[in-house]
Motif scaffolding. Structure first.
Motif, PDB file in Angstrom:
ATOM      1  N   ILE A  11       0.837  -1.205   0.000  1.00 20.29           N
ATOM      2  CA  ILE A  11       0.000   0.000   0.000  1.00 20.29           C
ATOM      3  C   ILE A  11       0.871   1.253   0.000  1.00 20.29           C
ATOM      4  O   ILE A  11       0.633   2.191  -0.764  1.00 20.29           O
ATOM      5  CB  ILE A  11      -0.979  -0.016   1.193  1.00 20.29           C
ATOM      6  CG1 ILE A  11      -2.054  -1.093   0.969  1.00 20.29           C
ATOM      7  CG2 ILE A  11      -1.620   1.359   1.385  1.00 20.29           C
ATOM      8  CD1 ILE A  11      -2.958  -1.336   2.154  1.00 20.29           C
ATOM      9  N   ILE A  21      -5.624   4.106  -3.688  1.00 23.25           N
ATOM     10  CA  ILE A  21      -5.996   2.872  -3.007  1.00 23.25           C
ATOM     11  C   ILE A  21      -7.522   2.890  -2.883  1.00 23.25           C
ATOM     12  O   ILE A  21      -8.085   3.369  -1.905  1.00 23.25           O
ATOM     13  CB  ILE A  21      -5.318   2.758  -1.618  1.00 23.25           C
ATOM     14  CG1 ILE A  21      -3.806   2.927  -1.734  1.00 23.25           C
ATOM     15  CG2 ILE A  21      -5.670   1.432  -0.963  1.00 23.25           C
ATOM     16  CD1 ILE A  21      -3.123   1.922  -2.664  1.00 23.25           C
ATOM     17  N   LYS A  26      -8.007  -2.191  -2.405  1.00 20.15           N
ATOM     18  CA  LYS A  26      -7.682  -2.593  -1.039  1.00 20.15           C
ATOM     19  C   LYS A  26      -8.193  -4.008  -0.754  1.00 20.15           C
ATOM     20  O   LYS A  26      -7.502  -4.810  -0.132  1.00 20.15           O
ATOM     21  CB  LYS A  26      -8.260  -1.599  -0.036  1.00 20.15           C
ATOM     22  CG  LYS A  26      -7.715  -1.770   1.343  1.00 20.15           C
ATOM     23  CD  LYS A  26      -8.088  -0.598   2.222  1.00 20.15           C
ATOM     24  CE  LYS A  26      -7.334  -0.697   3.529  1.00 20.15           C
ATOM     25  NZ  LYS A  26      -7.505   0.471   4.351  1.00 20.15           N
TER      26      LYS A  26
END
Length: 87
Positions: A11, A21, A26
């Motif tokens: 991330i 993101i 995610k």
């Protein structure tokens, strides 16, 4: 490094390279870094159970992006059959 640390690293690296993101990204990252899958189709079906809006193209693009960034690699697991001496 733990799976959670791998996920956080991914991330962070995505964010530092300017990638957003999103919720779907995610979700996919969590699945990819939390489990082992043998194909993008397996990842897709797992993601689809959690979010019906996830598309196959999103899975392939995310996996390719992770490979390009060096965060994921394909691993083939073929085994040679032991010779029985018959040919």
């Amino acid at each position: 490094m733990s799976k959670e640390e791998d996920l956080e690293k991914a991330i962070s690296q995505l964010k530092s390279e300017g990638y957003r993101i999103t919720g779907q990204r995610k979700l996919l990252l969590g699945l990819i870094f939390g489990n082992e899958y043998s194909s993008c189709k397996e990842i897709y079906f797992a993601a689809k159970r959690m979010d019906s809006r996830v598309g196959m193209a999103t899975v392939y693009r995310t996996v390719q992006l992770l490979e390009d960034m060096g965060l994921l690699r394909k691993r083939w697991s073929y085994e040679l059959k032991e010779s029985d001496g018959k040919g």
